[in-house]
Scaffold this motif. Sequence first.
Motif, PDB file in Angstrom:
ATOM      1  N   UNK A  76      62.413  25.719 -29.425  1.00 56.37           N
ATOM      2  CA  UNK A  76      63.029  26.693 -28.525  1.00 56.37           C
ATOM      3  C   UNK A  76      61.938  27.639 -28.039  1.00 56.37           C
ATOM      4  N   UNK A  77      61.834  27.783 -26.736  1.00 53.38           N
ATOM      5  CA  UNK A  77      60.850  28.689 -26.133  1.00 53.38           C
ATOM      6  C   UNK A  77      61.606  29.932 -25.697  1.00 53.38           C
ATOM      7  N   UNK A  78      61.332  31.078 -26.323  1.00 47.75           N
ATOM      8  CA  UNK A  78      62.067  32.298 -25.967  1.00 47.75           C
ATOM      9  C   UNK A  78      61.609  32.859 -24.625  1.00 47.75           C
ATOM     10  N   UNK A  79      62.518  33.580 -23.992  1.00 51.35           N
ATOM     11  CA  UNK A  79      62.162  34.288 -22.753  1.00 51.35           C
ATOM     12  C   UNK A  79      61.267  35.457 -23.128  1.00 51.35           C
ATOM     13  N   UNK A  80      60.283  35.694 -22.319  1.00 55.52           N
ATOM     14  CA  UNK A  80      59.367  36.793 -22.573  1.00 55.52           C
ATOM     15  C   UNK A  80      59.890  38.048 -21.889  1.00 55.52           C
ATOM     16  N   UNK A  81      59.842  39.149 -22.607  1.00 52.19           N
ATOM     17  CA  UNK A  81      60.268  40.405 -21.991  1.00 52.19           C
ATOM     18  C   UNK A  81      59.096  41.118 -21.317  1.00 52.19           C
ATOM     19  N   UNK A  82      57.934  40.486 -21.382  1.00 48.95           N
ATOM     20  CA  UNK A  82      56.752  41.076 -20.751  1.00 48.95           C
ATOM     21  C   UNK A  82      56.686  40.620 -19.302  1.00 48.95           C
ATOM     22  N   UNK A  83      56.684  41.550 -18.401  1.00 57.10           N
ATOM     23  CA  UNK A  83      56.556  41.253 -16.980  1.00 57.10           C
ATOM     24  C   UNK A  83      55.240  41.836 -16.516  1.00 57.10           C
ATOM     25  N   UNK A  84      54.441  41.010 -15.899  1.00 58.53           N
ATOM     26  CA  UNK A  84      53.142  41.482 -15.427  1.00 58.53           C
ATOM     27  C   UNK A  84      53.356  42.530 -14.342  1.00 58.53           C
ATOM     28  N   UNK A  85      52.692  43.664 -14.454  1.00 58.22           N
ATOM     29  CA  UNK A  85      52.851  44.682 -13.420  1.00 58.22           C
ATOM     30  C   UNK A  85      52.234  44.213 -12.101  1.00 58.22           C
ATOM     31  N   UNK A  86      52.846  44.639 -11.021  1.00 59.69           N
ATOM     32  CA  UNK A  86      52.316  44.297  -9.700  1.00 59.69           C
ATOM     33  C   UNK A  86      50.992  45.021  -9.505  1.00 59.69           C
ATOM     34  N   UNK A  87      50.025  44.349  -8.891  1.00 60.45           N
ATOM     35  CA  UNK A  87      48.751  45.026  -8.651  1.00 60.45           C
ATOM     36  C   UNK A  87      48.969  46.173  -7.664  1.00 60.45           C
ATOM     37  N   UNK A  88      48.179  47.221  -7.789  1.00 60.27           N
ATOM     38  CA  UNK A  88      48.347  48.345  -6.869  1.00 60.27           C
ATOM     39  C   UNK A  88      48.060  47.918  -5.421  1.00 60.27           C
ATOM     40  N   UNK A  89      48.813  48.480  -4.513  1.00 61.21           N
ATOM     41  CA  UNK A  89      48.634  48.146  -3.092  1.00 61.21           C
ATOM     42  C   UNK A  89      47.265  48.626  -2.631  1.00 61.21           C
ATOM     43  N   UNK A  90      46.651  47.811  -1.821  1.00 62.18           N
ATOM     44  CA  UNK A  90      45.353  48.183  -1.267  1.00 62.18           C
ATOM     45  C   UNK A  90      45.491  48.250   0.247  1.00 62.18           C
ATOM     46  N   UNK A  91      44.480  48.760   0.886  1.00 60.29           N
ATOM     47  CA  UNK A  91      44.512  48.873   2.335  1.00 60.29           C
ATOM     48  C   UNK A  91      44.673  47.500   2.989  1.00 60.29           C
ATOM     49  N   UNK A  92      44.018  46.480   2.424  1.00 59.84           N
ATOM     50  CA  UNK A  92      44.128  45.129   2.985  1.00 59.84           C
ATOM     51  C   UNK A  92      45.563  44.633   2.855  1.00 59.84           C
ATOM     52  N   UNK A  93      46.238  44.937   1.735  1.00 61.12           N
ATOM     53  CA  UNK A  93      47.618  44.503   1.555  1.00 61.12           C
ATOM     54  C   UNK A  93      48.537  45.149   2.588  1.00 61.12           C
ATOM     55  N   UNK A  94      48.337  46.426   2.853  1.00 59.52           N
ATOM     56  CA  UNK A  94      49.170  47.126   3.838  1.00 59.52           C
ATOM     57  C   UNK A  94      48.943  46.565   5.241  1.00 59.52           C
ATOM     58  N   UNK A  95      47.688  46.259   5.567  1.00 55.36           N
ATOM     59  CA  UNK A  95      47.365  45.675   6.868  1.00 55.36           C
ATOM     60  C   UNK A  95      47.994  44.293   6.988  1.00 55.36           C
ATOM     61  N   UNK A  96      47.894  43.497   5.964  1.00 54.57           N
ATOM     62  CA  UNK A  96      48.491  42.165   5.982  1.00 54.57           C
ATOM     63  C   UNK A  96      49.995  42.262   6.145  1.00 54.57           C
ATOM     64  N   UNK A  97      50.633  43.197   5.467  1.00 51.07           N
ATOM     65  CA  UNK A  97      52.079  43.383   5.556  1.00 51.07           C
ATOM     66  C   UNK A  97      52.472  43.758   6.992  1.00 51.07           C
ATOM     67  N   UNK A  98      51.705  44.649   7.609  1.00 50.00           N
ATOM     68  CA  UNK A  98      51.999  45.054   8.992  1.00 50.00           C
ATOM     69  C   UNK A  98      51.854  43.883   9.952  1.00 50.00           C
ATOM     70  N   UNK A  99      50.806  43.058   9.753  1.00 53.69           N
ATOM     71  CA  UNK A  99      50.585  41.932  10.637  1.00 53.69           C
ATOM     72  C   UNK A  99      51.670  40.855  10.497  1.00 53.69           C
ATOM     73  N   UNK A 100      52.167  40.675   9.298  1.00 57.47           N
ATOM     74  CA  UNK A 100      53.178  39.655   9.061  1.00 57.47           C
ATOM     75  C   UNK A 100      54.582  40.126   9.387  1.00 57.47           C
ATOM     76  N   UNK A 101      54.767  41.452   9.577  1.00 52.28           N
ATOM     77  CA  UNK A 101      56.108  41.984   9.856  1.00 52.28           C
ATOM     78  C   UNK A 101      56.595  41.647  11.248  1.00 52.28           C
TER      79      UNK A 101
END
Length: 101
Positions: A76-101
């Motif tokens: 039996x493989x238990x579910x993990x309660x550990x969720x990897x935190x999202x990496x902090x937003x960077x300027x490149x991420x915000x630009x990519x989000x704007x371009x894809x919107x």
Amino acid sequence: MRRKFITALLNGEVLQNGELFDNFRYKFDFPPAPSGAPESLPIVFQRYLRPGDYKLVIKLEDLNSGKVFREERAIAVPASDKVAPAPPATEADETTTRLLA
């Protein structure tokens, strides 16, 4: 004098709900044990599985002697309660989000 290596082949299957979920094969080569050493060898393997219930079937064969060990067991493989935190937003991420919107 030629030293004979111990060669083992590990075949495995992971079944979920009676159907094949994963299969694998590993080959192990061990140097010969010195005189007086114990006859057992550590065989370690790792597979990554999603949470759930499985049946593990392994077959370990000594390729030199032809001896075979076979084992089936429920795991039996238990579910993990550990969720990897999202990496902090960077300027490149915000630009990519704007371009894809």
